[in-house]
Enzyme design. Structure first.
Site, short mmCIF file in Angstrom:
data_model
loop_
_atom_site.label_atom_id
_atom_site.label_comp_id
_atom_site.label_asym_id
_atom_site.label_seq_id
_atom_site.Cartn_x
_atom_site.Cartn_y
_atom_site.Cartn_z
N PRO A 2 0.82 -1.21 0.00
CA PRO A 2 0.00 0.00 0.00
C PRO A 2 0.85 1.26 0.00
CG PRO A 2 -0.86 -1.60 1.56
CD PRO A 2 0.46 -2.13 1.09
N GLU A 3 0.45 2.22 -0.81
CA GLU A 3 1.18 3.48 -0.91
C GLU A 3 0.49 4.55 -0.07
OE1 GLU A 3 2.27 4.27 -5.01
OE2 GLU A 3 2.32 2.13 -5.44
N LYS A 50 4.18 5.70 4.32
CA LYS A 50 3.59 4.37 4.21
C LYS A 50 3.38 3.71 5.57
CE LYS A 50 5.61 3.44 -0.33
NZ LYS A 50 6.41 2.50 -1.14
N ASN A 224 5.45 2.20 -6.08
CA ASN A 224 5.69 1.77 -7.45
C ASN A 224 4.57 2.15 -8.41
OD1 ASN A 224 7.69 0.56 -9.07
ND2 ASN A 224 6.49 -1.31 -9.23
N ARG A 303 12.55 -3.06 -8.75
CA ARG A 303 11.10 -2.91 -8.87
C ARG A 303 10.69 -2.95 -10.33
NH1 ARG A 303 9.26 -0.73 -4.10
NH2 ARG A 303 7.29 -1.66 -4.74
#
Length: 326
Positions: A2-3, A50, A224, A303
């Site tokens: 989760p961002e 975060k 991401n 990533r």
């Protein structure tokens, strides 16, 4: 994982329970003695990047701020004009991840990993992993079979039942006690104290721009999904060294980051999903085939990145004459 916008939504789910006493606890956490939370009062709820922070005090201690007094509740006022879709629901990553994406993103980068425990304090720091989430007054149910073909519901790491009868459920997260929230609001992309000058200096580094954007020291809460989307919106190739970009390009990229993050949060508060333009897509909105690669520092985690070779052409040394950052 989760961002920033998702964790802000998690905080909104916890804030109505501020001031309430924990009546019963449960969960599968092995790092945290969940019984230590029994009979404590939830005094405060904060979010930084975060990470979600919950403060607990003895039940006879002073009551913390009410949900209406928190800044995020004031931000959520727009929700009164946005029809919620369903009940509380899971405010996690909005789209299912492919298996290769999960293998990459399940590993936290160094800048995103929680610090080591500093000893018992009254703040519980919660850092969410892949598909981590918070639910209020409901449990998560399996939406598909796992790799073994079993339809087993996710196992919560922590469940807090309050004297009011409501409860909070935390999934796929790491928890540790700390003395206070460790955060620099100047680096939080969703904070009113976000420092543009500091962010621009970071973007000016000679590293590939997609590395810098994920550095939580300067872009706390940016993950991401946001990285992929804003690089496309700004028409910047992910491997472009920041030092080759003009100041106007860096300013535009930063504007895209702040606007996209804010709009994603607004959509979440209104019960709406995210509709990415390139993240996990095969074509960009203009119909061009997308490319996918795994990028990251030599000494860090890699990533997955999606980009359009036509909309985001690679910038080579000598292609531009970047103006100085003042």
């Amino acid at each position: 994982m989760p961002e920033g916008p998702s964790v802000r939504k998690f905080q909104l789910l916890t804030s109505p329970f501020v001031g309430q006493v924990v009546a019963k606890v449960g969960g599968s956490s092995r790092k945290l003695s969940v019984n230590d939370l029994n009979a404590l009062r939830l005094q405060d709820s904060q979010v930084h990047g975060k990470n979600l922070y919950l403060a607990f005090v003895a039940a006879e201690g002073p009551v913390g701020p009410t949900a209406e007094e928190t800044a995020l509740q004031r931000e959520a006022a727009c929700g009164a004009h946005c029809p919620a879709q369903g009940q509380q629901g899971q405010a996690g990553v909005p789209h299912p991840h492919s298996q290769d994406d999960e293998l990459q993103e399940a590993q936290n980068s160094r800048s995103e990993a929680p610090e080591a425990a500093e000893g018992r304090g009254n703040w519980l720091r919660i850092h969410f992993g892949m598909f981590g989430s918070v639910r209020a007054n409901e449990f998560s149910r399996a939406s598909r079979a796992n790799k073994r073909g079993d339809w087993k519901d996710p196992v919560p790491r922590l469940v807090l039942h309050f004297e009011s009868g409501g409860f909070l459920v935390f999934y796929n997260c790491r928890m540790l006690w700390c003395s206070s929230p460790r955060a620099d609001p100047a680096s939080d992309i969703l904070s009113v104290e976000f420092h543009r000058g500091q962010a621009l200096c970071a973007l000016r580094a000679p590293d590939p721009i997609c590395y810098t954007l994920l550095d939580q020291r300067y872009f706390s809460g940016l993950g991401n999904i946001i990285k992929n989307e804003i690089l496309y919106l700004a028409r910047i190739h992910p491997l472009t060294p920041g030092s080759l970009l003009a100041l106007s390009d860096l300013e535009h990229l930063l504007d895209c980051a702040l606007q996209f993050s804010s709009e994603w949060l607004h959509s979440k508060l209104c019960g709406q999903g995210l509709h990415p333009q390139v993240y996990q897509k095969e074509q960009c909105p203009l119909g061009h085939p997308l490319m996918k690669g795994t990028f990251g520092p030599l000494d860090g985690f890699k990533r997955l990145t999606w980009w359009c070779p036509q909309c985001q052409p690679e910038l080579l040394p000598g292609d531009g004459d970047p103006s100085p950052v003042t």
